[in-house]
Design a protein around this motif. Structure first.
Motif, PDB file in Angstrom:
ATOM      1  N   ILE A 192      45.964  40.321  37.074  1.00 54.70           N
ATOM      2  CA  ILE A 192      46.794  39.821  38.180  1.00 54.70           C
ATOM      3  C   ILE A 192      46.222  39.392  39.427  1.00 54.70           C
ATOM      4  CG2 ILE A 192      48.840  40.768  39.701  1.00 54.70           C
ATOM      5  CD1 ILE A 192      49.520  40.855  36.513  1.00 54.70           C
ATOM      6  N   ILE A 193      46.197  38.177  39.923  1.00 54.08           N
ATOM      7  CA  ILE A 193      45.423  37.699  41.066  1.00 54.08           C
ATOM      8  C   ILE A 193      46.229  37.743  42.388  1.00 54.08           C
ATOM      9  CG2 ILE A 193      44.037  35.771  41.774  1.00 54.08           C
ATOM     10  CD1 ILE A 193      43.944  34.868  38.876  1.00 54.08           C
ATOM     11  N   GLY A 194      45.855  38.638  43.216  1.00 57.64           N
ATOM     12  CA  GLY A 194      46.573  38.729  44.349  1.00 57.64           C
ATOM     13  C   GLY A 194      47.259  40.198  44.347  1.00 57.64           C
ATOM     14  N   LEU A 195      46.590  41.122  45.080  1.00 55.44           N
ATOM     15  CA  LEU A 195      47.034  42.687  44.853  1.00 55.44           C
ATOM     16  C   LEU A 195      47.975  43.026  45.985  1.00 55.44           C
ATOM     17  CD1 LEU A 195      43.883  43.833  43.338  1.00 55.44           C
ATOM     18  CD2 LEU A 195      45.917  43.171  42.284  1.00 55.44           C
ATOM     19  N   GLY A 196      48.867  42.400  46.331  1.00 58.61           N
ATOM     20  CA  GLY A 196      49.809  42.689  47.663  1.00 58.61           C
ATOM     21  C   GLY A 196      51.299  43.028  46.953  1.00 58.61           C
ATOM     22  N   LEU A 244      51.031  44.256  43.011  1.00 57.43           N
ATOM     23  CA  LEU A 244      50.992  45.528  42.483  1.00 57.43           C
ATOM     24  C   LEU A 244      52.200  46.003  41.818  1.00 57.43           C
ATOM     25  CD1 LEU A 244      49.382  47.595  45.506  1.00 57.43           C
ATOM     26  CD2 LEU A 244      48.295  46.684  43.595  1.00 57.43           C
ATOM     27  N   PRO A 245      53.476  45.653  42.265  1.00 57.72           N
ATOM     28  CA  PRO A 245      54.460  46.108  41.254  1.00 57.72           C
ATOM     29  C   PRO A 245      54.615  45.619  40.085  1.00 57.72           C
ATOM     30  CG  PRO A 245      55.438  45.428  43.732  1.00 57.72           C
ATOM     31  CD  PRO A 245      53.822  45.034  43.496  1.00 57.72           C
ATOM     32  N   LEU A 246      54.008  44.283  40.039  1.00 58.30           N
ATOM     33  CA  LEU A 246      53.845  43.599  38.548  1.00 58.30           C
ATOM     34  C   LEU A 246      52.919  44.370  37.544  1.00 58.30           C
ATOM     35  CD1 LEU A 246      54.919  41.125  37.177  1.00 58.30           C
ATOM     36  CD2 LEU A 246      52.929  39.705  38.094  1.00 58.30           C
ATOM     37  N   ALA A 254      45.637  36.885  29.970  1.00 67.54           N
ATOM     38  CA  ALA A 254      46.547  36.249  30.771  1.00 67.54           C
ATOM     39  C   ALA A 254      46.218  36.569  32.144  1.00 67.54           C
ATOM     40  CB  ALA A 254      48.061  36.755  30.368  1.00 67.54           C
ATOM     41  N   LEU A 255      46.386  35.277  32.685  1.00 66.37           N
ATOM     42  CA  LEU A 255      46.156  35.572  34.544  1.00 66.37           C
ATOM     43  C   LEU A 255      47.428  35.066  35.085  1.00 66.37           C
ATOM     44  CD1 LEU A 255      42.746  33.846  34.335  1.00 66.37           C
ATOM     45  CD2 LEU A 255      43.085  36.168  34.973  1.00 66.37           C
ATOM     46  N   LEU A 256      47.972  36.168  35.931  1.00 67.92           N
ATOM     47  CA  LEU A 256      49.240  35.706  36.580  1.00 67.92           C
ATOM     48  C   LEU A 256      48.876  35.540  38.150  1.00 67.92           C
ATOM     49  CD1 LEU A 256      51.264  38.305  34.761  1.00 67.92           C
ATOM     50  CD2 LEU A 256      50.692  36.475  34.027  1.00 67.92           C
ATOM     51  N   ILE A 257      49.062  34.727  38.550  1.00 70.30           N
ATOM     52  CA  ILE A 257      48.711  33.966  40.152  1.00 70.30           C
ATOM     53  C   ILE A 257      49.905  34.675  41.156  1.00 70.30           C
ATOM     54  CG2 ILE A 257      47.850  32.326  41.604  1.00 70.30           C
ATOM     55  CD1 ILE A 257      47.225  30.838  38.996  1.00 70.30           C
ATOM     56  N   CYS A 258      49.401  35.642  41.859  1.00 69.05           N
ATOM     57  CA  CYS A 258      50.543  36.090  42.859  1.00 69.05           C
ATOM     58  C   CYS A 258      49.786  36.242  44.515  1.00 69.05           C
ATOM     59  CB  CYS A 258      50.730  37.484  42.672  1.00 69.05           C
ATOM     60  SG  CYS A 258      51.233  37.950  41.003  1.00 69.05           S
ATOM     61  N   VAL A 259      49.424  34.700  44.545  1.00 67.83           N
ATOM     62  CA  VAL A 259      48.785  34.672  46.187  1.00 67.83           C
ATOM     63  C   VAL A 259      49.737  34.105  47.043  1.00 67.83           C
ATOM     64  CG1 VAL A 259      46.619  34.240  45.039  1.00 67.83           C
ATOM     65  CG2 VAL A 259      47.777  32.285  45.321  1.00 67.83           C
ATOM     66  N   ASN A 269      38.099  45.470  50.652  1.00 70.79           N
ATOM     67  CA  ASN A 269      38.937  46.772  51.130  1.00 70.79           C
ATOM     68  C   ASN A 269      39.738  47.113  50.309  1.00 70.79           C
ATOM     69  OD1 ASN A 269      39.029  48.921  52.931  1.00 70.79           O
ATOM     70  ND2 ASN A 269      40.951  47.697  53.660  1.00 70.79           N
ATOM     71  N   LYS A 270      40.708  46.104  49.933  1.00 68.85           N
ATOM     72  CA  LYS A 270      41.915  46.330  49.097  1.00 68.85           C
ATOM     73  C   LYS A 270      41.448  46.835  47.551  1.00 68.85           C
ATOM     74  CE  LYS A 270      45.632  43.358  50.678  1.00 68.85           C
ATOM     75  NZ  LYS A 270      46.226  42.320  50.445  1.00 68.85           N
ATOM     76  N   VAL A 271      40.415  46.312  46.969  1.00 69.18           N
ATOM     77  CA  VAL A 271      39.814  46.536  45.892  1.00 69.18           C
ATOM     78  C   VAL A 271      39.267  48.105  45.912  1.00 69.18           C
ATOM     79  CG1 VAL A 271      38.023  46.190  44.309  1.00 69.18           C
ATOM     80  CG2 VAL A 271      39.263  44.244  44.947  1.00 69.18           C
TER      81      VAL A 271
END
Length: 439
Positions: free
Chosen positions: A18-22, A26-28, A90-95, A47-49
């Motif tokens: 999952i790319i983009g941990l917002g 995160l729910p995904l 699989a790479l899911l883009i959530c930016v 910092n998020k990481v």
């Protein structure tokens, strides 16, 4: 390649990146972890990481205990190393997909993310864009970047679009409980993407192209934006006629067919509804057409913060009090009730207008203890104030911008001199109604 990836998905041995941990990412992750997959989270914010790797969440509706559980089960790892994207199947883009200052689509985050994927793209990977965008983005923006690797879509790797449908703060709909629309660039891509999501969400709706899936998301949010604009415009009319628009809506929604209730407010907020209609109008201009209806809705919604401040000035004048120099407390800076998400919140437009007019501004939000920095607003460093009787009594007006459930509105009205309610939050308050004005 397709058979191997499909089998790994079926066996749940595929790793989901999952790319983009917002608020979407995160729910995904939670949905895929709960369905038995190993996940990797990618974000450029170190910092998020580090917080996630320590088992700490920075999003209210994903508790820290949930993140700790992912780690304990060894089904999650967060990293800022883009080169490790090759480890995911699989790479899911959530930016983010914001607007430029001229209100054109800003796909910088999507493009940079796709370039990072391309740098380590390997045969057998699935790439899915989830970020809200305009139709043709997947085909015209992502595909050329990925094609430059020399790999063939539909044979070596797979590409699809599946719009996120998150509703933060809504306890009735988690990421896993919301049907997922999926469009693939080709038959293999569609089949594989649908097979993946079928493990994690309640229902998958396959559509005939990526453009259909992209347009679906735009339609959903433009529908809401246009209807909210309508009630906002009716509100300004009914205010002049001394008609309570909230009571009008309550009466209208008793009709069991042909009507869906939408509510006015101080402006639109969130990462989708204030933005998507402008994506659509930009696309129309590109195609040599105009979307006057949609653009008008955007204009109506955009001017609502100024309308609220004009009403505030009007009500203060009725009490022989100028706006300049008044002490104004704003309740709520999140874009909607019961969330800690400030993205595109109308509260920051209100803040800009209040500071321009020289008010002594303070705020309270139980979900946002410090005012965050915002891309398009000059936000002062400020902490949320405690709502004591003394503090409320010292304010010339308390402006309710976000109707959080945590607020005790009877207490707030009792100890305040004046309330400007933009959300009908005080509708059940019986005592002190002479202090309450609606805007």
């Amino acid at each position: 390649m397709a058979n191997q990836l499909e089998q790994a998905i079926k066996d749940k041995t595929a790793t989901i990146g999952i790319i983009g941990l917002g608020y979407v990412g995160l729910p995904l992750i939670d949905a895929f972890v709960n369905s038995g997959f190993k996940t990797m989270g990618f974000d450029v914010d170190q910092n998020k990481v580090e917080q996630l790797q320590a088992g700490k969440s920075y999003i209210q509706h994903i508790p820290s205990k949930t993140v700790a559980n992912w780690l304990e089960k060894k089904q999650f790892e967060a990293t800022a190393e883009a080169s490790r994207m090759k480890e995911a199947d699989a790479l899911l883009i959530c930016v983010p997909t914001p607007l430029t200052p001229s209100r054109d689509p800003d796909l910088t985050y999507v493009e940079k993310t796709t370039e990072a994927i391309a740098a380590s793209l390997r045969p057998g990977q699935l790439v899915v864009l989830e970020s809200t965008t305009y139709p043709t983005t997947t085909r015209d923006v992502l595909l050329p970047i990925l094609e430059a690797t020399g790999l063939k879509v539909g044979e070596d790797y797979y590409l699809a679009y599946s719009p996120e449908r998150e509703d933060p703060g809504n306890p009735d709909f988690s990421a896993a409980g919301i049907p997922k629309v999926v469009g693939g660039l080709d038959e293999n891509s569609l089949r594989i993407a649908a097979a993946l999501y079928e493990h994690a969400v309640v229902n998958v709706i396959q559509v005939s192209s990526v453009e259909i899936a992209e347009a679906c998301k735009i339609l959903e949010n433009t529908y809401r934006a246009v209807n909210i604009a309508m009630v906002n415009e009716l509100k300004t009319l009914f205010d002049r006629m001394n008609i309570d628009v909230w009571e009008v809506i309550d009466a209208a929604k008793t009709k069991p067919f042909g009507f869906q209730a939408f509510y006015p407010g101080p402006g639109l907020g969130g990462h989708c509804i204030p933005i998507d209609p402008f994506y659509l109008s930009w696309l129309a201009r590109k195609e040599g057409q105009t979307t006057r209806f949609i653009e008008l809705a955007g204009e109506v919604n955009t001017r609502m913060p100024r309308y609220v401040i004009d009403r505030l000035s009007e009500f203060l004048n009725q009490h022989a009090k100028p706006l300049k120099g008044s002490k104004i407390c704003m309740l709520g800076v999140a874009y909607k009730k019961d969330v800690d998400d400030p993205r595109e919140s109308p509260s920051f437009h209100l803040l800009d207008l209040l500071l321009e007019r020289g008010v002594e501004f303070t705020y309270n939000d139980p979900h946002i203890p410090k005012l965050p920095k915002m891309r398009h607003h000059n936000v002062p460093a400020m902490d949320s104030q405690e709502l004591t009787p003394e503090y409320l009594a010292a304010q010339d007006c308390v402006l309710i911008a976000t109707d959080h459930t945590a607020y005790d509105y009877d207490f707030i009205v009792k100890h305040s001199k004046m309330i400007l309610d933009t959300r009908n939050a005080t509708k059940n308050v019986k005592t002190g109604r002479e202090k309450i004005f609606k805007a």
